[in-house]
Write an enzyme that holds these catalytic residues in place. Structure first.
Site, PDB file in Angstrom:
ATOM      1  N   GLU A  49       0.414  -0.978   0.104  1.00 15.80           N
ATOM      2  CA  GLU A  49       0.065  -0.124   0.105  1.00 15.80           C
ATOM      3  C   GLU A  49       1.146   1.465   0.449  1.00 15.80           C
ATOM      4  O   GLU A  49       2.189   0.973   0.954  1.00 15.80           O
ATOM      5  CB  GLU A  49      -0.706   0.365   1.361  1.00 15.80           C
ATOM      6  CG  GLU A  49      -1.876  -0.929   0.880  1.00 15.80           C
ATOM      7  CD  GLU A  49      -3.156  -0.342   2.533  1.00 15.80           C
ATOM      8  OE1 GLU A  49      -4.081  -0.921   1.899  1.00 15.80           O
ATOM      9  OE2 GLU A  49      -3.327   0.538   3.169  1.00 15.80           O
ATOM     10  N   ASP A  60      -5.750   9.640   9.715  1.00 21.55           N
ATOM     11  CA  ASP A  60      -4.505   9.452  10.287  1.00 21.55           C
ATOM     12  C   ASP A  60      -4.636  10.269  11.623  1.00 21.55           C
ATOM     13  O   ASP A  60      -4.685  11.043  12.141  1.00 21.55           O
ATOM     14  CB  ASP A  60      -3.654   9.854   9.124  1.00 21.55           C
ATOM     15  CG  ASP A  60      -3.871   8.840   7.968  1.00 21.55           C
ATOM     16  OD1 ASP A  60      -3.403   7.356   8.150  1.00 21.55           O
ATOM     17  OD2 ASP A  60      -4.164   9.547   6.428  1.00 21.55           O
TER      18      ASP A  60
END
Lengths: 269, 405
Positions: A49, A60
């Protein structure tokens, strides 16, 4: 069969769980990214990824926020990320690469232009964190037209009806977020994950990856026992951040970390 | 009026939260359940007589509504054109329009059984409004604020602390409003079960743009009646400043179908649009997706959000409510800008001529009204939304003028 499907089929035949590390493209320096991707594969990663840096990474935690900030200091754009994948493909045509990030850089490039260029560069799938299925029709159509897999998140709060709806749009695999929160957070409850995976598996035949909260061999092994893929983000990025002053050491350090996770995952009873 | 080509604008957003191509729900899957829960709760209480009665009571007795409209006669005479009227949102409890929405959302949170409130704030007005309602209703309150804004708005930070809120400095990114919003979203994702996020402007994932507009529409609804009462007709133009755009949307919305009423939204022009240092996405940005909705943004050619500049912390935001984006595209509203210097000049002008110290945000609307008025006839009328009072900005203005307080 897409590169992602092919990889999961291989792993299934071998009775193994996929290991998927996450790194942010361009972190801590654009020159480090491609050698690091190769090192991850050598260490035991099955898919990669690759994070597309964004100025406002709302979902995040601090670890990946700072990774984005380090990459953006070098003005790493989505075009640059595609160039990195193209370079990676010169030596590796087998390992699937999934881009992961936020919608706006893709939106600005244009869905169709992005899908064409990403496919040409050797990208296999796209996960945009802030794109729920309600808004995703146009983007998934563009991705499919270029044979890219749209990857979607499932959360602990996603009910059965939504799981079905999301899995109808998704291909390649689906990504189960193992806890409520942002990346890099909290503790992992493997029993709860196992129970949720049962619900998800009742709704789809797609492989299910599990991410959030996996930080070492022990937690990777526990998740590997129930999931089709183990996704490790902040723990990888943390190791890169620690070496930002000596980036030459990053590839080997991450290869070693992958080896540690891989061994723990494969040794599970 | 029923035949107005703009009447259908009042039916928006559609069921999925879209204003034309703008708005929508662009949020992480982890938040989708909470967003759905809010959408359902609002649909239920929007037309609930008891909810509306409690809201009306609170607005009257706690906020002090209706706020008056005021004829700024001396300033109008000085400018030598249209008559300028002010909608006095600065006279609300806590000194700005933000409280209208904070009360509405807090009542909604109570009914949804959420006891923990989070909010983001830029200038601190929304943070103060939220801390105020949390004190009033006995709820826990956490306010996220950019570290740079904390420095610029020390008085509001202390007010929030006095009211019992915890103010969390946000040190990532540009350390301003957009980063505070990011951090509030992260909190919400993490504490989704017991937490209600009171967004302060007409942005964010659906239903927020609609919900905040509805709670702020009391401004325009009152103003319609008050203008008719005072001058026997509607004003010729409405002028309001735009950061995220909640005071403007609240004023504009009840007038959308009145084609004869011109609408002007005034963005933070910073050092001038041509300098690139401004906060004017509608004037100089392009469409993109941020903070849960599609709208006009300040962004670079790669889709990265760029830093904004405005003298006023409340306008220092790279996005804008999606309904404004659509009103721009369909031509119902005009979006213009006023520079830092123009806003400052208007700040002093109104203070000296009318005895009203306006917020620096609202001073942008005043600055544009001062340009517009001389181009109009003396019998014409401009209604400016005086969205907040300027006490909080005294330090900023003093510092700019080299005065230490």
């Amino acid at each position: 069969m897409s590169r992602i499907q092919h990889r999961f089929a291989e792993l299934k035949a071998a009775g193994r769980t996929a290991l998927i590390p996450f790194i942010t493209a361009g972190d801590p320096h654009p020159d480090v990214t491609v050698p690091t991707m190769h090192a991850l594969v050598e260490g035991g990663a099955d898919l990669i990824e690759l994070g597309v840096p964004f100025s406002d990474p709302m979902a995040d935690g601090p670890v990946i926020q700072y990774a984005s900030e380090r990459a953006l200091k070098h003005h790493v754009s989505l075009h640059d990320v595609l160039a990195m994948v193209r370079q990676f493909r010169e030596q590796d045509s087998a390992t699937p690469v999934i881009l992961m990030g936020y919608l706006n850089p893709v939106e600005i490039m244009g869905y169709e232009a992005f899908a064409r260029e990403a496919a040409a560069a050797g990208v296999d799938g796209l996960l945009t964190v802030d794109m729920p299925p309600e808004e995703a029709q146009e983007l998934t159509a563009a991705l499919r037209a270029s044979a890219l897999d749209p990857i979607f998140l499932l959360a602990p709060t996603t009910d059965r009806v939504r799981v079905e709806r999301i899995c109808q749009l998704a291909s390649g695999f689906v990504y189960y977020v193992s806890l409520k929160g942002i990346t890099g957070a909290g503790h992992l409850d493997t029993d709860e994950v196992a129970a949720r995976l049962e619900v998800i598996r009742g709704a789809t035949a797609l492989p299910v990856g599990v991410g959030f909260g996996i930080k070492d061999g022990e937690s990777a092994a526990r998740v590997a026992a129930v999931a089709d893929a183990v996704i490790v983000g902040s723990a990888v990025v943390n190791r890169m951040a620690a070496l930002q002053e000596e980036p030459g050491k990053i590839p080997q350090t991450l290869a070693d970390f992958m080896g540690e996770l891989r061994r723990a995952m494969d040794q599970r009873p | 009026m029923a035949n107005s080509k703009f009447a259908e604008l009042m039916q928006l957003p559609d069921g999925r939260g879209h204003f034309g191509p703008y708005g929508g729900v662009f949020a992480a899957e982890t938040l989708m359940e909470a967003i759905g829960e809010l959408r359902e709760a609002y649909a239920k209480y929007k037309n609930d007589a008891e909810f509306q009665a409690e809201l009306a009571y609170e607005l009257k007795h706690f906020v002090g509504r209706p706020s008056p409209i005021y004829h700024a006669k001396r300033w109008s005479d000085k400018l030598g054109g249209a008559q300028i009227w002010l909608k006095r949102e600065d006279l609300n409890h806590t000194g700005a329009h933000k409280i209208n929405n904070a009360v509405g959302q807090a009542l909604l949170a109570q009914r949804m059984g959420k006891r923990r409130i989070i909010a983001e704030t830029g200038a601190g007005q929304h943070g103060v409004a939220t801390a105020t309602v949390c004190a009033r209703y006995g709820m826990e309150c956490v306010v996220y604020m950019g570290a740079e804004d904390i420095e610029r708005q020390k008085i509001n930070v202390f007010r929030m602390t006095l009211l019992g809120a915890r103010v969390v400095p946000v040190t990532c990114g540009s350390k301003t409003l957009k980063d505070a919003l990011n951090e509030a979203m992260r909190d919400w994702v993490t504490n989704v079960d017991d937490t209600f996020y009171i967004i302060g402007t007409v942005a964010g994932p659906h239903p927020y743009p609609m919900l905040v507009r509805d709670f702020q529409a009391v401004i325009g609804e009152e103003a319609r009646g008050q203008m008719q009462e005072e001058i026997g007709r509607l004003p010729d133009a409405l002028v309001a400043c735009i950061g995220g755009g909640s005071n403007a949307m609240g004023l504009f919305y009840p007038f959308l179908a009145d084609e004869a009423v011109a609408l002007y939204g005034v963005e933070g022009g910073g050092h001038g649009i041509e300098s690139g240092e401004h906060a004017a996405p509608l004037c100089a940005g392009k469409p993109g997706v941020l903070h849960g909705n599609r709208t006009y943004l300040m962004e670079d050619e790669n889709g990265q959000i760029i830093e904004t500049h405005s003298i006023s912390a409340g306008l220092d935001y790279p996005g804008v409510g999606p309904e404004h984006a659509w009103l721009k595209d369909v031509g119902r509203a005009n979006y213009v800008s006023a520079t830092d210097d123009e806003a400052l000049a208007a700040f002093h002008d109104l203070t000296r001529t009318e005895g009203i110290i306006p917020a620096l945000e609202s001073s942008h609307a005043l600055a544009y009204a001062a340009k517009l008025a001389p181009t109009m006839g003396k019998e014409q009328t401009i209604l400016v939304n005086l969205s907040g009072r300027g006490d909080k900005d005294i330090h900023t203005v003093a510092t700019l003028e080299g005065i230490e307080i």
